[in-house]
Design a protein around this motif. Sequence first.
Motif, PDB file in Angstrom:
ATOM      1  N   PHE A 303       0.819  -1.221   0.000  1.00 63.93           N
ATOM      2  CA  PHE A 303       0.000   0.000   0.000  1.00 63.93           C
ATOM      3  C   PHE A 303       0.851   1.268   0.000  1.00 63.93           C
ATOM      4  CE2 PHE A 303      -2.812  -3.288   1.777  1.00 63.93           C
ATOM      5  CZ  PHE A 303      -3.852  -3.187   0.864  1.00 63.93           C
ATOM      6  N   ASP A 304       2.166   1.084   0.052  1.00 65.66           N
ATOM      7  CA  ASP A 304       3.112   2.198  -0.012  1.00 65.66           C
ATOM      8  C   ASP A 304       3.579   2.279  -1.480  1.00 65.66           C
ATOM      9  OD1 ASP A 304       5.133   4.036   0.414  1.00 65.66           O
ATOM     10  OD2 ASP A 304       6.506   2.562   1.320  1.00 65.66           O
ATOM     11  N   THR A 397      -7.882  -5.438   2.649  1.00 65.54           N
ATOM     12  CA  THR A 397      -7.975  -3.978   2.720  1.00 65.54           C
ATOM     13  C   THR A 397      -8.530  -3.537   4.075  1.00 65.54           C
ATOM     14  OG1 THR A 397      -8.244  -3.791   0.336  1.00 65.54           O
ATOM     15  CG2 THR A 397      -9.093  -1.972   1.663  1.00 65.54           C
ATOM     16  N   HIS A 400      -6.016  -4.053   6.798  1.00 66.75           N
ATOM     17  CA  HIS A 400      -4.927  -3.086   6.668  1.00 66.75           C
ATOM     18  C   HIS A 400      -5.338  -1.740   7.275  1.00 66.75           C
ATOM     19  CE1 HIS A 400      -1.913  -0.438   4.918  1.00 66.75           C
ATOM     20  NE2 HIS A 400      -2.884   0.235   4.300  1.00 66.75           N
ATOM     21  N   VAL A 401      -6.551  -1.322   6.977  1.00 64.75           N
ATOM     22  CA  VAL A 401      -7.041  -0.046   7.521  1.00 64.75           C
ATOM     23  C   VAL A 401      -7.140  -0.130   9.045  1.00 64.75           C
ATOM     24  CG1 VAL A 401      -9.040   1.503   7.588  1.00 64.75           C
ATOM     25  CG2 VAL A 401      -8.242   0.589   5.388  1.00 64.75           C
ATOM     26  N   ALA A 404      -3.598  -0.050  10.544  1.00 63.57           N
ATOM     27  CA  ALA A 404      -2.982   1.275  10.423  1.00 63.57           C
ATOM     28  C   ALA A 404      -3.600   2.240  11.437  1.00 63.57           C
ATOM     29  CB  ALA A 404      -3.163   1.814   9.002  1.00 63.57           C
ATOM     30  N   ARG A 405      -4.907   2.125  11.620  1.00 64.51           N
ATOM     31  CA  ARG A 405      -5.565   3.011  12.585  1.00 64.51           C
ATOM     32  C   ARG A 405      -5.161   2.682  14.002  1.00 64.51           C
ATOM     33  NH1 ARG A 405     -11.424   3.767   9.809  1.00 64.51           N
ATOM     34  NH2 ARG A 405     -10.876   5.680   8.718  1.00 64.51           N
ATOM     35  N   GLY A 410      -0.321   7.082   9.355  1.00 63.33           N
ATOM     36  CA  GLY A 410      -0.971   7.559   8.143  1.00 63.33           C
ATOM     37  C   GLY A 410      -2.295   8.276   8.391  1.00 63.33           C
ATOM     38  N   ASP A 412      -6.093   9.546   7.109  1.00 68.48           N
ATOM     39  CA  ASP A 412      -7.141   8.906   6.322  1.00 68.48           C
ATOM     40  C   ASP A 412      -6.900   9.113   4.829  1.00 68.48           C
ATOM     41  OD1 ASP A 412      -8.393   7.918   8.480  1.00 68.48           O
ATOM     42  OD2 ASP A 412     -10.244   9.086   8.261  1.00 68.48           O
ATOM     43  N   ASP A 414      -4.023   9.505   3.229  1.00 71.08           N
ATOM     44  CA  ASP A 414      -2.966   8.606   2.740  1.00 71.08           C
ATOM     45  C   ASP A 414      -3.463   7.165   2.638  1.00 71.08           C
ATOM     46  OD1 ASP A 414      -1.275  10.703   2.606  1.00 71.08           O
ATOM     47  OD2 ASP A 414      -0.149  10.213   4.436  1.00 71.08           O
ATOM     48  N   LEU A 415      -4.207   6.756   3.671  1.00 74.90           N
ATOM     49  CA  LEU A 415      -4.732   5.393   3.667  1.00 74.90           C
ATOM     50  C   LEU A 415      -5.641   5.171   2.462  1.00 74.90           C
ATOM     51  CD1 LEU A 415      -5.865   4.452   7.286  1.00 74.90           C
ATOM     52  CD2 LEU A 415      -4.405   3.107   5.774  1.00 74.90           C
TER      53      LEU A 415
END
Length: 559
Positions: A303-304, A397, A400-401, A404-405, A410, A412, A414-415
């Motif tokens: 995702f980067d 997905t 991953h969100v 990350a949260r 990151g 929102d 960028d995500l």
Amino acid sequence: TQDAPWWTRAVVYQVYPRSFADSDGDGVGDLRGILGRLDHLAELGVDVVWLSPIYASPQDDNGYDISDYQVVDPVFGTLEDLDDLIAALHARGMKLVMDLVVNHTSDEHPWFLESRDPASPRRDWYWWRPARDGMAAGAPGAEPTNWGSFFGGSVWELDERSGEYFLHLFSRKQPDLNWENPQVRNAVYDMMRWWLDRGVDGFRMDVINLISKDTTLPDGVVTGGLLADGSASYVCGPRIHEFLAEMHQEVFAGRPERLLTVGEMPGVTVEQARDFTDPARAEVDMVFQFEHVGLDHGPGGKFDVRPLRLLDLKASFGRWQAGLADVGWNSLYWDNHDQPRIVSRFGDDGRYRRESATMLATVLHLHRGTPYVYQGEELGMTNAHFTRFDQYRDIETLNHVAVARSVGTGSDEDLLAGIAAMGRDNARTPMQWDDSPHAGFTTGTPWLEVNANYPSVNAAAERADPGSVFHHYRALIALRHEDPVVALGDFTMLLPDHEHVYAFTRRLGDETLTVLGNFSGEVQDAALDGDLGDLVLGNYAGPVAPALRPWEARVYRGR
Ligand code: ISL
């Protein structure tokens, strides 16, 4: 060239059943839906359909979590529907390859349900381990190893019933089978023979190079975050060649018909792929490798996202072409149900959608290897361009969100940008058949939103336009069928240092094909010496200009 296997001249089409065609209006594609769309595949000219999983499944990972290998999930239809599909494909001269997902089952598979009882004879069918020495089960860091899973979090899940953990490289609803146990292997081989006896023509083997693990389960090195990359202990593990050779012997050897086997192998190197596909070793016919679909990943993972450098793509494909030139065989793909749409990824899905989609197809299909077309790729379907988190459905997905949260990395914005570029739902939006509501995919509410561009990008429009992406794919497939140089010619890379033009030749006997592809939206000079022969295929109408126009592709035949 007469005794080369049939799949050297074949093109495979992947159907992701959930998103292909819905016959009963429940918003999810099904087998009757596929049966109603076989004309499309026949017109395209593909030889094989690879069907993503249709087996009984809780659908935690859209069918890659199987609870019964010998039952069709009611959401997709019945075993009778599948028999009808096999017969209908065979009647049209096409073959059917099934997805084989045997690194793991669903946690709702009866084998796993039994295995949860420590006294069960099936306990050893999965990877059960106690907490780390001296630690209480469930305590932070007590997991048997520090490995992170593909879908976020630890690969270990504690089962309160026995106080032990089970291994899952993917979601917690996908426990890994223990291939060390010969009963597990025999159960898988029995199931495979049962499908072959039903008439299927081969298997696409999900993450098959992960089935052999280092049984000492060593910790991995932690590089950032809390969890380690454990892949050294399970990517092409100690017994992988032995297991695949045994499977070949038990399932495929001695069958009268020549089947097709393709192993999906994340992390496989070209040297390893050569061994896996060496006919003398009799393991698999070809593998899906991942090098070229990792070239736009940054240090932070998929995702980067970073832009592709064409020189990296040429270097990578060039090494695979050379490495498997004499021994083994390549598979060729841009897209599948896990990858973003290629026209959005390496092309231009706006002004030059048609040109870039056809250029990318030309370059890929004329390499040496068996090409795979993912549903909608032949229409130039684009990424979904979702703008909100609630539009996504994919477990990778969503996890991953969530991760990350929870660690606070990151914004929102960028995500959303990362998942809009790389998320797997980009490939999974419903097939765009025509400009009627929901693109003709369903009369109900689709399980995942249809791409907003369906009024202009759809199969009906593509079929009606002789210059379309669809008709270009048809021409490429026909060229492979007609001209043996496409299947069997030698590959030579040209202009390896050109930053925008991809160029190569294929040679067989006294015939040479020269392929040129402009990977940019600007005019590019690609001065090649000598007479290249006749233009046999291109993606621009009208007279040929000296320089390559934006995203132009040309194929010349010389003798
Ligand atoms: O898409 C990926 C995540 O970045 C890959 O790591 C993907 O998970 C990997 O290629 C394995 O894919 C296969 O097995 C998975 C399933 O989710 C994928 O859909 C399947 O193609 C687990 O069965």
